[in-house]
Design a protein around this motif. Structure first.
Motif, PDB file in Angstrom:
ATOM      1  N   VAL A 162      18.523 -33.524  -8.233  1.00 56.23           N
ATOM      2  CA  VAL A 162      19.180 -33.714  -9.043  1.00 56.23           C
ATOM      3  C   VAL A 162      18.338 -35.262  -9.856  1.00 56.23           C
ATOM      4  CG1 VAL A 162      21.668 -34.481  -9.550  1.00 56.23           C
ATOM      5  CG2 VAL A 162      21.225 -32.435  -7.637  1.00 56.23           C
ATOM      6  N   ALA A 163      18.213 -36.094  -8.946  1.00 51.61           N
ATOM      7  CA  ALA A 163      17.727 -37.432  -9.329  1.00 51.61           C
ATOM      8  C   ALA A 163      15.968 -37.328 -10.041  1.00 51.61           C
ATOM      9  CB  ALA A 163      17.919 -38.560  -7.940  1.00 51.61           C
ATOM     10  N   LEU A 164      15.527 -36.461  -9.935  1.00 55.25           N
ATOM     11  CA  LEU A 164      14.258 -36.422 -10.195  1.00 55.25           C
ATOM     12  C   LEU A 164      14.344 -35.301 -11.830  1.00 55.25           C
ATOM     13  CD1 LEU A 164      11.720 -35.057  -7.485  1.00 55.25           C
ATOM     14  CD2 LEU A 164      11.860 -37.375  -8.693  1.00 55.25           C
ATOM     15  N   ALA A 165      15.763 -34.547 -11.985  1.00 57.92           N
ATOM     16  CA  ALA A 165      15.667 -33.967 -12.964  1.00 57.92           C
ATOM     17  C   ALA A 165      15.246 -34.874 -14.454  1.00 57.92           C
ATOM     18  CB  ALA A 165      17.054 -33.265 -12.896  1.00 57.92           C
ATOM     19  N   PRO A 166      16.373 -36.274 -14.189  1.00 58.48           N
ATOM     20  CA  PRO A 166      15.782 -37.031 -15.289  1.00 58.48           C
ATOM     21  C   PRO A 166      14.974 -37.541 -15.756  1.00 58.48           C
ATOM     22  CG  PRO A 166      18.188 -37.616 -13.836  1.00 58.48           C
ATOM     23  CD  PRO A 166      17.227 -36.779 -13.893  1.00 58.48           C
ATOM     24  N   LYS A 167      13.754 -37.375 -15.097  1.00 58.69           N
ATOM     25  CA  LYS A 167      12.368 -38.080 -14.488  1.00 58.69           C
ATOM     26  C   LYS A 167      11.696 -36.368 -15.272  1.00 58.69           C
ATOM     27  CE  LYS A 167      13.197 -41.652 -11.248  1.00 58.69           C
ATOM     28  NZ  LYS A 167      12.393 -42.627 -10.051  1.00 58.69           N
ATOM     29  N   ALA A 168      11.984 -35.784 -15.653  1.00 59.75           N
ATOM     30  CA  ALA A 168      11.182 -34.907 -16.548  1.00 59.75           C
ATOM     31  C   ALA A 168      10.303 -34.662 -17.527  1.00 59.75           C
ATOM     32  CB  ALA A 168      12.046 -33.241 -16.998  1.00 59.75           C
ATOM     33  N   PRO A 169       9.049 -34.295 -17.410  1.00 52.03           N
ATOM     34  CA  PRO A 169       8.053 -34.872 -18.494  1.00 52.03           C
ATOM     35  C   PRO A 169       8.991 -34.704 -20.502  1.00 52.03           C
ATOM     36  CG  PRO A 169       7.132 -33.755 -17.692  1.00 52.03           C
ATOM     37  CD  PRO A 169       8.793 -33.145 -16.928  1.00 52.03           C
ATOM     38  N   PHE A 170       7.852 -35.702 -20.523  1.00 47.87           N
ATOM     39  CA  PHE A 170       7.839 -34.649 -22.344  1.00 47.87           C
ATOM     40  C   PHE A 170       6.882 -34.284 -22.713  1.00 47.87           C
ATOM     41  CE2 PHE A 170      10.767 -39.167 -22.581  1.00 47.87           C
ATOM     42  CZ  PHE A 170      11.622 -38.920 -23.360  1.00 47.87           C
ATOM     43  N   ILE A 171       6.807 -33.110 -23.280  1.00 44.74           N
ATOM     44  CA  ILE A 171       5.866 -32.261 -23.887  1.00 44.74           C
ATOM     45  C   ILE A 171       5.598 -32.797 -25.172  1.00 44.74           C
ATOM     46  CG2 ILE A 171       5.349 -29.972 -23.869  1.00 44.74           C
ATOM     47  CD1 ILE A 171       5.680 -30.875 -21.029  1.00 44.74           C
ATOM     48  N   GLY A 172       3.761 -32.691 -25.449  1.00 46.32           N
ATOM     49  CA  GLY A 172       3.695 -32.665 -26.959  1.00 46.32           C
ATOM     50  C   GLY A 172       1.563 -32.606 -27.120  1.00 46.32           C
ATOM     51  N   ARG A 173       1.815 -32.449 -28.380  1.00 42.99           N
ATOM     52  CA  ARG A 173      -0.049 -32.344 -28.942  1.00 42.99           C
ATOM     53  C   ARG A 173      -1.158 -33.052 -27.873  1.00 42.99           C
ATOM     54  NH1 ARG A 173      -1.768 -34.455 -33.075  1.00 42.99           N
ATOM     55  NH2 ARG A 173      -0.874 -35.389 -34.148  1.00 42.99           N
ATOM     56  N   LYS A 174      -1.827 -32.952 -28.275  1.00 45.40           N
ATOM     57  CA  LYS A 174      -3.047 -34.044 -27.192  1.00 45.40           C
ATOM     58  C   LYS A 174      -2.784 -34.825 -28.499  1.00 45.40           C
ATOM     59  CE  LYS A 174      -7.368 -34.676 -25.380  1.00 45.40           C
ATOM     60  NZ  LYS A 174      -8.636 -33.904 -25.827  1.00 45.40           N
TER      61      LYS A 174
END
Length: 649
Positions: free
Chosen positions: A340-352
């Protein structure tokens, strides 16, 4: 008691025997001692993660949580025993034992327990047994004060059960068959030199002791040990002409008294007995020797669950089988917290190349708040959605929690959880399931206290052997003073006439054989409160009982001034403070009753006279009512009849 003598106090054979016995006891009991340390460290000190796993997780910055459920469950057993403290009851055995003297012995034992805070010793021993597998308390003697030779018996706690090394050949549920025992301790060198001047400052030389990783084993302390031994001995007993049985030594000491009473020896025989000694030892010599007055080694064990396998006794704590379930509970609670603590730290996904502008802000987006962040390209970066609460980890934590309850035998009802039961009987029945599963710990405490009572009964005739005034404590906790081992004159009610008369009694604590029983139940305070509640219910159902038991009800109520109010009520009801009828108050009550009876008769006569007057008035009312009724009836008839049909008939 023989004190230390630097010239003569070096019996090499005693030192040799002691060292051999100590090493043998330490080796035989090593598995219990190791398990005790691990259980206490795991449950009470909460070191529940393997050291390597904890270190690795801390280096990685990962959580390592401990949610200890074992302590609260263990406290259920310990605190239940505190509320239902076992009580010692002394009973006469032979024809020389006196029931009244047995009550004096009961009061003496209660005074010993009260004055020495025995409940602390009992609770500490039981807590060690519940969380570690075994615990101890001890019986000792102390001088009453600095300016007297009189001694008192005291009950002391053993705060460190690992300081006791019991007889490895013993098999009893208590220490009644111990033939030796060690209690180790440490002293500073200055204290040692002051207590035993001239003695060699040598640590205890037992191999097992030296191999222990103890923080006391340094240059500032000297290790010593109490070496208790119990050896068989013979003693001669005599049968006197009045049927009394007495030891030959006691007869010789008081021979002139027996001759003056005309008592003669009718028989003599040798019996088996035991002699107990306490030796204070360093690793090199005997420092002090004490001849113990009793026939038992006064160290009392309180065991947990006992298992005898291949001749070795294993003492198991309440929490030992639940440690794996507790580890699983810690792991799954840590895992769910981490997910649960790591959930807000999910990465952003975007093009190169989307994060080249404001790269520093994007790098800290999960840890810092920014008013705005710019991106490159037509599409903004997207954060991965929250996957939700880890249901699997939470379910495994619940399973581990249930496993802890199942292994320990303590269920939700005993922990205060609500259930579907609504009736009191059903709720109590569910709570008793846990009590039955853990009752052997409380019962083992009762066995230990029974043996402690046996030790005290054996010691009391030796310690309180001369005519003296001693304090006793009643069942209600009230102290009283009694003269023992001498003639006393008391007031006693004649069962036939009811009159008070003087009698002469002797409460001789040195004569007769006594046994004891131990029963566990609510404390006197709890019983007193329960009695008050039952009396209130009785008065509600039968109000006439209030004048009879009113003073007893008030006495059992737990608020200031209750005893004084009860005394006043008792006097108002015609009793004295001691509860005996007061003749003057009885005469006054009779006079009041006579006046009340006469007053009642006068009231009845007055009511009868008033009834006669009201009857005459009622008759007049009835006559007037009848006349009015006839008048109305006649008027109505004259109005309704047609003309010409009216007749007087």
């Amino acid at each position: 008691m023989s004190k230390y003598d630097a010239k003569t106090s070096k019996p090499d054979d005693i030192i040799k025997d002691a060292l051999e016995a100590f090493d043998k006891s330490a080796e035989h009991d090593a598995h219990n001692r190791t398990a005790f340390e691990d259980d206490i460290d795991f449950s009470l000190l909460e070191n529940q993660w393997p050291e390597r796993v904890r270190r690795d997780r801390e280096l990685e910055g990962r959580p390592c949580l401990t949610v200890n459920k074992l302590v609260s469950m263990g406290r259920q057993v310990v605190n239940d025993a505190r509320k239902n403290k076992p009580g010692i009851k002394v009973l006469p055995v032979d024809d020389q034992a006196d029931p009244d003297t047995a009550e004096i012995l009961n009061g003496v034992i209660r005074n010993i327990e009260q004055s020495s805070n025995a409940e602390v010793a009992y609770d500490t021993a039981l807590e060690h047994a519940v969380f570690g597998g075994f615990g101890y308390f001890r019986i000792n003697t102390r001088y009453s004060s600095d300016d007297t030779f009189q001694q008192d018996i005291v009950i002391e706690r053993v705060s460190n059960p690992l300081s006791v090394y019991p007889d490895c050949y013993a098999s009893s549920a208590d220490s009644s068959d111990w033939n030796y025992c060690f209690v180790t301790d440490s002293m500073t060198k200055a204290a040692f030199e002051k207590a035993y001047p001239g003695a060699e400052q040598s640590d205890w030389a037992g191999e097992a002791w030296q191999n222990m990783a103890s923080p006391w084993l340094d240059g500032e302390f000297v290790q010593i040990a109490e070496y208790w031994t119990r050896e068989k001995s013979k003693k001669s007993i005599l049968l006197l002409s009045d049927g009394m049985v007495i030891e030959a030594d006691d007869y010789e000491k008081n021979r002139e008294t027996f001759d003056a009473l005309g008592l003669q020896v009718q028989g003599q025989r040798e019996v088996d007995s035991h002699k107990v000694r306490q030796r204070i030892m360093s690793g090199a010599e005997v420092l002090e020797t004490v001849e113990w007055a009793g026939k038992y080694i006064p160290i009392v064990p309180v065991y947990g669950a006992e298992v005898n396998l291949k001749g070795k006794r294993h003492f198991r704590s309440l929490i030992r089988g639940a440690k794996d379930a507790q580890r699983m509970f810690n792991y799954w609670r840590t895992t769910s917290t981490e997910l649960v603590a790591l959930a807000p730290k999910a990465p952003f996904i975007g093009r190169k190349g989307a994060f080249e502008t404001d790269a520093a802000k994007w790098a800290t987006a999960n840890t810092q708040s920014h008013a705005f962040m710019e991106y490159d390209g037509p599409e903004p970066p997207q954060r991965q959605p929250f996957s939700g609460v880890p249901a699997g980890a939470l379910q495994e934590a619940l399973n581990a929690s249930d496993d802890i309850k199942t292994v320990m035998g303590i269920y939700d009802a005993s922990l205060g959880a609500r259930s579907n039961e609504t009736s009191g009987k059903a709720i109590i029945a569910r709570q008793m399931e846990s009590d039955n599963a853990t009752f052997h710990f409380v019962d083992n405490l009762s066995r230990a206290i029974r043996h402690a009572g046996r030790i005290m009964i054996d010691l009391i005739p030796q310690v309180y052997s001369v005519p003296q005034v001693i304090r006793i404590v009643g069942e209600d906790g009230e102290p009283d003073m009694k003269r023992v081992n001498q003639e006393v004159t008391e007031q006693q009610e004649d069962p036939q006439t009811g009159e008070m008369r003087e009698i002469t009694k002797i409460y001789d604590l040195t004569v007769g054989r006594y046994d004891l029983t131990v029963s566990a139940g609510p404390s006197f305070a709890s019983l007193r409160q329960e009695a008050a509640n039952q009396m209130i219910e009785l008065i509600r159902a039968y109000p006439d009982a209030a004048p009879v038991i009113g003073d007893l009800l008030v006495k059992n109520l737990d608020w200031p001034g209750a005893d004084e109010i009860a005394d006043r009520m008792r006097k108002a009801m015609g009793g004295t403070e001691e509860g005996a009828p007061d003749p003057q108050m009885g005469q006054a009550r009779e006079a009041i009753q006579q006046y009340a009876s006469a007053l009642q008769q006068m009231q009845q006569r007055l009511q009868a006279a008033e009834a006669d007057k009201s009857l005459e008035a009622r008759k007049l009312d009835i006559a007037a009512y009848e006349a009015e009724t006839k008048r109305i009836s006649a008027t109505t008839r004259e109005t309704r009849l047609p003309a010409g049909l009216y007749t007087d008939g």
